[in-house]
Design a protein around this motif. Structure first.
Motif, short mmCIF file in Angstrom:
data_model
loop_
_atom_site.label_atom_id
_atom_site.label_comp_id
_atom_site.label_asym_id
_atom_site.label_seq_id
_atom_site.Cartn_x
_atom_site.Cartn_y
_atom_site.Cartn_z
N ALA A 256 71.91 -23.40 42.97
CA ALA A 256 70.86 -23.74 42.00
C ALA A 256 70.23 -25.08 42.37
O ALA A 256 68.99 -25.19 42.49
CB ALA A 256 71.45 -23.80 40.59
N GLU B 6 64.38 -20.92 38.52
CA GLU B 6 65.81 -20.94 38.84
C GLU B 6 66.60 -20.42 37.65
O GLU B 6 66.65 -21.07 36.60
CB GLU B 6 66.23 -22.36 39.22
N PRO C 177 68.56 -18.13 48.07
CA PRO C 177 67.63 -18.78 47.12
C PRO C 177 66.84 -19.93 47.73
O PRO C 177 65.72 -20.19 47.31
CB PRO C 177 68.55 -19.27 46.00
N LEU D 135 58.99 -21.88 41.48
CA LEU D 135 60.35 -21.34 41.60
C LEU D 135 60.94 -21.28 40.20
O LEU D 135 60.95 -22.30 39.48
CB LEU D 135 61.22 -22.25 42.48
N VAL E 8 58.79 -26.07 39.36
CA VAL E 8 60.10 -25.46 39.05
C VAL E 8 60.22 -25.26 37.54
O VAL E 8 59.89 -26.15 36.75
CB VAL E 8 61.26 -26.36 39.54
N CYS F 57 68.27 -24.91 45.76
CA CYS F 57 66.96 -24.24 45.79
C CYS F 57 65.93 -25.02 44.97
O CYS F 57 64.75 -25.03 45.33
CB CYS F 57 67.05 -22.76 45.42
N VAL F 58 66.35 -25.69 43.90
CA VAL F 58 65.39 -26.52 43.16
C VAL F 58 64.92 -27.67 44.05
O VAL F 58 63.72 -27.96 44.13
CB VAL F 58 66.04 -27.05 41.85
N THR G 118 63.36 -23.90 34.96
CA THR G 118 64.78 -23.55 34.98
C THR G 118 65.33 -23.46 33.56
O THR G 118 64.78 -24.06 32.63
CB THR G 118 65.58 -24.59 35.79
N ALA H 241 64.79 -16.82 41.26
CA ALA H 241 66.15 -16.91 41.81
C ALA H 241 67.14 -16.63 40.69
O ALA H 241 67.30 -17.44 39.78
CB ALA H 241 66.37 -18.30 42.39
N ASN I 174 68.66 -24.08 33.32
CA ASN I 174 69.98 -24.55 33.70
C ASN I 174 70.28 -25.95 33.14
O ASN I 174 69.99 -26.97 33.76
CB ASN I 174 70.01 -24.57 35.25
N ALA J 55 62.83 -20.39 47.75
CA ALA J 55 62.16 -21.61 47.28
C ALA J 55 61.15 -22.12 48.30
O ALA J 55 60.16 -22.74 47.93
CB ALA J 55 63.20 -22.69 46.99
#
Ligand SMILES: NC(=O)c1ccc[n+]([C@@H]2O[C@H](COP(=O)([O-])OP(=O)(O)OC[C@H]3O[C@@H](n4cnc5c(N)ncnc54)[C@H](OP(=O)(O)O)[C@@H]3O)[C@@H](O)[C@H]2O)c1
Length: 428
Positions: free
Chosen positions: A88, A79, A65, A77, A102, A91-92, A104, A10, A106, A69
């Protein structure tokens, strides 16, 4: 043949495109190292037609997104959209609800929602990994959570925002003021059009809060990070610091004290010849001091396509190898909420003030400092410029409360033009 690990990506911007590039470039190596093939099932971004410099023709496209997911052919996933809430986060959460791992990059999302997300992931026996969220390509999350896991962490320090470090080193190198260097950084793509998160210290404070959670087994406490940006740093400060053997850095410090957890992301003076003092440009560095290992220094690119994608894929390989682990090094439900240390320990401070050109002014200033228990180690006074004289002090170690008392009194003096500025001197 072993089942592949199937990714859903994503976000196909700087980092997302880099992740696709690594999967395509190193397919055989990833399979050998992770023990199973790594494939991409589907990708998602806003604009389907944008050229992203990578071939996406072999992957399904999702506009949403959350739908990505929830796909059954996605195991992990990834992210890479950014933003602390919005798509964000949605979708997580959807990925964890539907049993996906997951990965990420972020930090903003995790600084705010990391605790709840980690609990959700661990309850489901899934991974939530974020190596790329802190210091880009430097594997500091792994180093703290694994390589240094047998140490009590005495102090954690880091320069974790390349934009700020670029601005401060360029100001020193080019003698250009803050505003000019910031504009250059924006032109070169080092700083966002809205640089507030970077120069205000917020981005770096997100990262410090995540590392502190791993270092001390505490819940992520981003609001507990004392945060101050670099926008008040002048060329005078940079010159003065240099002449006294220091450099100014936006420095993150986390430390467990008898009063609680101290977390600061503030401009500090550090010895010019230290690992942090020598750090130039957009490079990041993290210093970890452990009770058995001593001081360790990690340095490298803190951002950019290759370094950040490299960190994302290291997390993917962990999952590929079956290493799910915990998000912050201990089970999320066992992370303790640490009391906040309201006061950092005693330190020397650099003080800059602009004083009126009037007889007795300096005596009043030194008296105010002395009466508040702040003693002076070095002092410099400069020629008056239009009735104002810049004066610089470096103090002996002082308690922050004493310093704040002195700053309050100085700020209230009519001879003191502008609020005086104080920067902590951090020795390493
Ligand atoms: N860049 C770095 O060096 C770096 C370093 C460390 C961590 N990070 C983190 O990595 C993450 C991604 O950063 P980046 O620099 O790659 O960002 P970016 O270049 O701005 O890319 C963001 C991507 O997300 C997509 N996107 C945004 N909103 C969306 C939505 N509602 N639905 C679907 N797609 C959406 C965008 O689609 P379009 O392309 O169609 O607009 C774009 O592809 C952020 O969390 C950032 O903090 C970045």
């Amino acid at each position: 043949m072993t089942e592949p690990l199937r990714l859903g990506i994503a976000g196909l911007g700087t980092v997302g495109a880099g992740v696709v590039r690594i999967v395509q470039t190193h397919a055989a190596m990833l399979e050998a190292r992770g023990g199973r093939p790594v494939t991409i099932s589907a990708v998602c971004a806003r604009s389907r037609n944008r050229d992203r410099g990578v071939d996406l023709s072999g992957y399904d496209w999702e506009d949403d997104p959350v739908a990505l997911a929830r796909r059954e052919d996605v195991d992990v996933l990834i992210e890479l959209m950014g933003g602390e809430d919005g798509p964000a986060k949605a979708c997580v959460e959807a990925a964890l609800e539907t049993g996906k791992h997951v990965v990420t990059a972020n930090k903003a999302m995790l600084a705010h929602h990391g605790q709840a997300m980690a609990e959700q992931a661990e309850a489901a026996g899934r991974a939530l990994k974020f190596e790329a969220a802190v210091a880009g390509g430097i594997p500091i999350v792994k180093a703290l959570g694994e390589g240094l896991a047998a140490n009590g962490i005495e102090r954690l320090m880091g320069v974790m925002n390349g934009t700020c470090n670029y601005i401060l080193t360029e100001m020193e190198a080019t003698e250009a003021p803050y505003e000019t260097v910031l504009e250059d950084a924006q032109r070169l793509g080092y700083a966002e059009a809205d640089p507030t998160f970077d120069v205000g210290g917020i981005d770096a404070a997100h990262k410090l809060a995540l590392l502190a959670a791993i270092a001390y087994g505490t819940r992520v406490d981003f609001p507990g990070v004392q945060t101050e940006g670099i926008d008040r740093i002048s060329l005078t400060d940079i010159h003065q610091a240099r002449d006294m053997g220091f450099r100014i850095k936006l420095l993150g410090v986390a430390k467990m004290t008898p009063l609680g957890l101290e977390q600061r992301m503030t401009p500090c003076l550090v010895p010019a010849g230290s690992s942090i003092g020598l750090l130039a440009g957009v490079t990041n560095a993290v210093v970890v001091e452990g009770d058995f290992v001593g001081q360790t220094v990690f340095q490298g690119p803190g951002a950019g396509q290759g370094p950040t994608a490299s960190a994302v894929m290291a997390d993917v390989l962990d999952i590929s190898r079956g290493q799910v682990g915990t998000t912050f090094g201990v089970p999320a439900t066992r992370l303790a909420a640490a009391p906040r240390a309201s006061d950092a320990g005693a330190a020397a401070y650099y003080l800059r003030m602009s004083l009126q050109d009037a007889p007795g002014t300096l005596a009043k200033v030194t008296a105010a400092l002395g009466e508040e228990g702040v003693s002076i180690r070095q002092m410099r006074q400069y020629d008056h410029e239009g009735g104002a004289a810049p004066v610089i002090f470096v103090t002996h170690p002082a308690e922050r409360a004493s310093l704040d008392g002195a700053l309050g009194r100085l700020g209230a003096m009519e001879e003191c033009i502008d609020a005086p500025m104080a920067l902590r001197v951090e020795i390493l």
